[in-house]
Scaffold this motif. Sequence first.
Motif: not given
Length: 591
Positions: A389-392, A459-462, A473-474, A499-504
Amino acid sequence: MQHHARDCEDIMHTSSPDKAAEYTDIVKVVDFRPFLNGSNKQAVADAILESFKTIGFVYLTNHGLEQEKIDGMFDMSRKFFALPHEQKMLAPHPPSGTHHRGYSAPGAEKVVQHLYDRGDISEARKRADIKESFEAGREDDELMPNIWFPEDILPGFRETCLQFFWDCFEVEKNILRALAIGFGLSEDYFVKVHTKPDNQLRLLHYPSVSTSALRNEEISRIDAHSDFGSITLLFQDDIGGLEVQSPTSDDFIPVRPVPGSLLLNAADFLMRWSNDTIKSTIHRVRAPPSIESETTPDRYSIPYFCCVDLETVVDCVPTTWSDEVPKKYEPLSVSTRCNAKMTSSHPQVNVRPWKPFASRPLLPIYPPSDPAIYPSLPSPPREQPFSTFTLSTHIVPAVHLRRGPFVPTPELPSNALSKDEKTHMVGKVVDKLVRNMKDPSVQNDKHENVLWNVLNRYVKSGLNDSNSTGLTLFFSHANGYPKETWEPILARIFASPAAVMIDEVWTWECVQHGDAGLINAKALTGFFDWSDNSRDIFNFFLHFLPSTPCNAILPVHLPRIPQVETDSRVLRGFQNRTMILVGHSFGGTSL
Ligand SMILES: O=C(O)CCC(=O)C(=O)O
Ligand SMILES: [Fe+2]
């Protein structure tokens, strides 16, 4: 009762031995004919219930659905899956996890149970489910309308699916009658709350894959899970691969296909309904045990998931509890499909009714005005904490009218003071805050300082259209914590099969915490009303959270979304996101 037990033995015989040593006869075969022709209903009912109590699965032969119809449905299913990808994608399963209709391509869905700490979770996360599916329900289901492609692509497909759906419903009703008799209840006990039906027909195709990759768990077909409704009817070809969990250990046992049968299993909702007397057993699909070839043959199966009518309030079945064996569960309203799903996926949890409480009305959530100066992030960029997952980090303006007066923030006690002096000083500040909290004139005062909230986005990479689930998730922190406080928990979640169920994932930062506190340092007031954090979060949801989870890099200052989208969110909520909100203490209260 004696004769029931004996009749039961006549009807319940075990599957004949198979040449593959790994198959066992743990799932019994019950001849349903004596129920259908009325010659011995009780014995069939007892045999089914007995199997439900021990293993949760039972094969039924002579179940009343003509083999021709089953073969016809399988033929159509094979033709459907043999179509080119682009054609199947003309009836796409929506990306959100709440509308289960239409076609899902291989890898699009990942079935997992909520048992994160079993097995090698970080490995499981990487495995895609190599299966494709098509799902359909009744045509007049408004909550989940069917999704079909143009008829000329595969003439008769829609009609065959719908006919099979209704044929299965007839079988389901007979099985429910048998179950009621097994429980010693009137025959229509279950049938009368399975009337709509809110059921789901699912065509499944497991493409041919490397046998060793499947056995080594590099890929999966369907991972271990239990079904969520009342019962499931499963039709399968003769390839094999289904495995059910042993009632006595965590081992999975391959189940041999029985020609001409349907495999019936109890699902989570029925388990709860039965006060846990029957089992909703965990099952999965793997390589068939008898396969020695490099690749497995394709496998086709057709589950039919049966659900209780959504408006039903379900109490534990009367014959499953007594003074000695109390009810484990409160009556449960199946008022929304979501509710049904949630409760069924947590069948062990006692549901406690909500206690209503009087909440204070929030101040209006005006869209914040465009500020003159856009602050920069106060902390230097960090190294990426997660590989998948990529952080910003992002900034949004907080709601612009703040509750309470603008008063200077209390001074920190100097280190030169003694402990007692510090305690005294803090005590005075607390007294003042408490007095302010109780004073209506202070409560009703407002000020207009411009403040900012900061969020981390992971955000999920790819992430792309085919692996997006729409799940966001928030997280909202407690008093005294920065948004990064969630990262150890995120590490666990990102390493789990879920984790595969989560986009962001978004983690929130309240105005006087962490980076937000640094940005706002000069504008913060010494009087902070908790409800403003709720308004700030609302403000983010209504005006700034982008419409769709996506892989794009977002600017540090999130742009305001169009007003029409805000208006739509106010009326209908999110269209392209399923949100799960998590809050700790103050953060939970704010949500
Ligand atoms: O394909 C199978 O045999 C089982 C499918 C299944 O368990 C499911 O779809 O829930
Ligand atoms: Fe299943």
